[in-house]
Scaffold this motif. Sequence first.
Motif, PDB file in Angstrom:
ATOM      1  N   TYR A   1     -29.409 -74.649 -15.394  1.00 42.87           N
ATOM      2  CA  TYR A   1     -28.760 -73.777 -14.410  1.00 42.87           C
ATOM      3  C   TYR A   1     -29.732 -72.685 -13.952  1.00 42.87           C
ATOM      4  O   TYR A   1     -30.539 -72.195 -14.745  1.00 42.87           O
ATOM      5  CB  TYR A   1     -27.489 -73.146 -15.005  1.00 42.87           C
TER       6      TYR A   1
ATOM      7  N   ARG B   1     -29.655 -69.041 -11.712  1.00 44.35           N
ATOM      8  CA  ARG B   1     -28.810 -68.080 -11.001  1.00 44.35           C
ATOM      9  C   ARG B   1     -29.519 -67.690  -9.709  1.00 44.35           C
ATOM     10  O   ARG B   1     -30.609 -67.150  -9.740  1.00 44.35           O
ATOM     11  CB  ARG B   1     -28.550 -66.839 -11.862  1.00 44.35           C
ATOM     12  N   ASN B   2     -28.904 -67.986  -8.597  1.00 42.78           N
ATOM     13  CA  ASN B   2     -29.467 -67.809  -7.252  1.00 42.78           C
ATOM     14  C   ASN B   2     -30.614 -68.781  -7.016  1.00 42.78           C
ATOM     15  O   ASN B   2     -31.069 -69.459  -7.952  1.00 42.78           O
ATOM     16  CB  ASN B   2     -29.926 -66.365  -7.003  1.00 42.78           C
TER      17      ASN B   2
ATOM     18  N   GLU C   1     -33.372 -79.343  -7.318  1.00 42.19           N
ATOM     19  CA  GLU C   1     -31.995 -79.831  -7.423  1.00 42.19           C
ATOM     20  C   GLU C   1     -31.995 -81.346  -7.669  1.00 42.19           C
ATOM     21  O   GLU C   1     -31.252 -81.846  -8.509  1.00 42.19           O
ATOM     22  CB  GLU C   1     -31.267 -79.536  -6.107  1.00 42.19           C
TER      23      GLU C   1
ATOM     24  N   VAL D   1     -29.406 -76.877 -11.361  1.00 41.69           N
ATOM     25  CA  VAL D   1     -28.127 -76.581 -10.720  1.00 41.69           C
ATOM     26  C   VAL D   1     -28.120 -75.108 -10.342  1.00 41.69           C
ATOM     27  O   VAL D   1     -28.192 -74.232 -11.221  1.00 41.69           O
ATOM     28  CB  VAL D   1     -26.941 -76.894 -11.674  1.00 41.69           C
TER      29      VAL D   1
ATOM     30  N   VAL E   1     -26.539 -71.708  -9.076  1.00 46.83           N
ATOM     31  CA  VAL E   1     -25.212 -71.077  -9.059  1.00 46.83           C
ATOM     32  C   VAL E   1     -25.360 -69.637  -8.552  1.00 46.83           C
ATOM     33  O   VAL E   1     -26.431 -69.036  -8.661  1.00 46.83           O
ATOM     34  CB  VAL E   1     -24.563 -71.062 -10.469  1.00 46.83           C
TER      35      VAL E   1
ATOM     36  N   GLU F   1     -23.106 -67.157  -9.558  1.00 44.60           N
ATOM     37  CA  GLU F   1     -22.649 -66.235 -10.608  1.00 44.60           C
ATOM     38  C   GLU F   1     -22.654 -66.916 -11.971  1.00 44.60           C
ATOM     39  O   GLU F   1     -22.530 -68.128 -12.074  1.00 44.60           O
ATOM     40  CB  GLU F   1     -21.224 -65.736 -10.291  1.00 44.60           C
TER      41      GLU F   1
ATOM     42  N   ASP G   1     -20.422 -66.996 -14.214  1.00 44.50           N
ATOM     43  CA  ASP G   1     -19.201 -67.666 -14.683  1.00 44.50           C
ATOM     44  C   ASP G   1     -19.159 -69.135 -14.258  1.00 44.50           C
ATOM     45  O   ASP G   1     -18.269 -69.877 -14.666  1.00 44.50           O
ATOM     46  CB  ASP G   1     -17.927 -66.904 -14.268  1.00 44.50           C
ATOM     47  N   GLU G   2     -20.151 -69.559 -13.456  1.00 46.52           N
ATOM     48  CA  GLU G   2     -20.238 -70.984 -13.098  1.00 46.52           C
ATOM     49  C   GLU G   2     -21.075 -71.762 -14.124  1.00 46.52           C
ATOM     50  O   GLU G   2     -21.240 -72.965 -14.009  1.00 46.52           O
ATOM     51  CB  GLU G   2     -20.877 -71.142 -11.710  1.00 46.52           C
ATOM     52  N   VAL G   3     -21.625 -71.047 -15.113  1.00 41.96           N
ATOM     53  CA  VAL G   3     -22.490 -71.698 -16.110  1.00 41.96           C
ATOM     54  C   VAL G   3     -21.686 -71.922 -17.390  1.00 41.96           C
ATOM     55  O   VAL G   3     -21.106 -70.980 -17.927  1.00 41.96           O
ATOM     56  CB  VAL G   3     -23.724 -70.807 -16.427  1.00 41.96           C
ATOM     57  N   PRO G   4     -21.645 -73.167 -17.893  1.00 38.34           N
ATOM     58  CA  PRO G   4     -20.889 -73.405 -19.133  1.00 38.34           C
ATOM     59  C   PRO G   4     -21.482 -72.642 -20.314  1.00 38.34           C
ATOM     60  O   PRO G   4     -22.690 -72.393 -20.351  1.00 38.34           O
ATOM     61  CB  PRO G   4     -21.031 -74.918 -19.364  1.00 38.34           C
TER      62      PRO G   4
ATOM     63  N   ARG H   1     -21.783 -63.959 -22.730  1.00 39.09           N
ATOM     64  CA  ARG H   1     -21.228 -65.302 -22.531  1.00 39.09           C
ATOM     65  C   ARG H   1     -21.923 -66.340 -23.412  1.00 39.09           C
ATOM     66  O   ARG H   1     -21.642 -67.528 -23.320  1.00 39.09           O
ATOM     67  CB  ARG H   1     -21.365 -65.730 -21.070  1.00 39.09           C
TER      68      ARG H   1
END
Length: 322
Positions: free
Chosen positions: A38, A40-41, A54, A59, A61, A63, A65-68, A91
């Motif tokens: 992942y 971020r941005n 990609e 991946v 994202v 924010e 909160d989109e990352v498991p 998190r």
Amino acid sequence: MNGPRRVLLPSPRSFCAGVERAIDIVERLLERHGPPVYVRNQIVHNAQVVGDLESRGAVFVGELDEVPKDALVVFSAHGVAPAVEAEAALRGLDAVDATCPLVSKVHMEARRASGAGDTVVLIGHAGHEEVVGTMGVAPERTVLVEGVEDVERLDVPDPGRLTYLAQTTLAVAEVERIAAALRRRFPGIKAPKTDDVCYATTNRQNALAAVVEEADVVVVIGSVNSSNSNRLVELARNAGTEAHLIDGAGEIERAWIEAAGTVAVTAGASAPPALVDEVVEAIAAFGPIEVIERSVAEEHLEFLLPQRLRGPGQNVKSEKSS
Ligand code: 0CH
Ligand code: SF4
């Protein structure tokens, strides 16, 4: 037109050390851990770089909160506010920081100045990711100025305790104008110890400035959200030369090239060098060309990778400056 069309290639252009490091970080994580990684941005503001990563399993994202939970997440080259780092820790994410060390330097300056009781006057563009990150270092003690007009309206708690800093990818001349206005209004304002607009931004602007008068049209390779690429287009237009920002060779328009005896082609710090070759090839499709390199500076800067990603022998490699 007499003779071949001239294609001027100002140098430096294209990737800088911070962008190479950021892409390298994502690539190494993909190799070591496999997808998904992942981010971020956008890791850097370039459509081709993002699309390529990609397709290999990164991946992107907006924010956290989109990352498991427990997943790997990379912070982009533009830097993040300390609150984002804290949230990642909370998190339980495994965060890898790809912030350019020259952006981290500005964060450090903001931390030092605000810690000493100064208000930080940040010269930058509202909403840009780097500005959001830098303002987040000391949100209660930072004010943003985007232009000379903002200096007059600036309201600060103590005009005797101010430090100005800047986004790393702005126009050198514009930052100087705003800094001069700040010094006029607040004579005691402190400057950063070394310029915040980085070597790569400065060199790409100087290189283009050195050829712009000779060019009938300037083609800048870079994505629409890339600040440093947009500053190159602006520089050319301010010099009275037609300029276009493109993501790649497919966007070149016949009319730009056919009307020009001399075309300058440059690329922002986040645009891959291969795109320059493709654009030159596309220009050659409109008739014979003579390619001329024009260099104003050499760049030898390399940044160390984060400790966990260094290969054998890389622990002793020191940061070199140009
Ligand atoms: O020029 P900006 O800051 O929009 O970013 P970019 O196009 O991704 O270029 C690399 C700079 C990254 C942080 O300074
Ligand atoms: Fe670092 Fe400058 Fe490149 Fe930004 S443009 S990543 S600050 S070297």
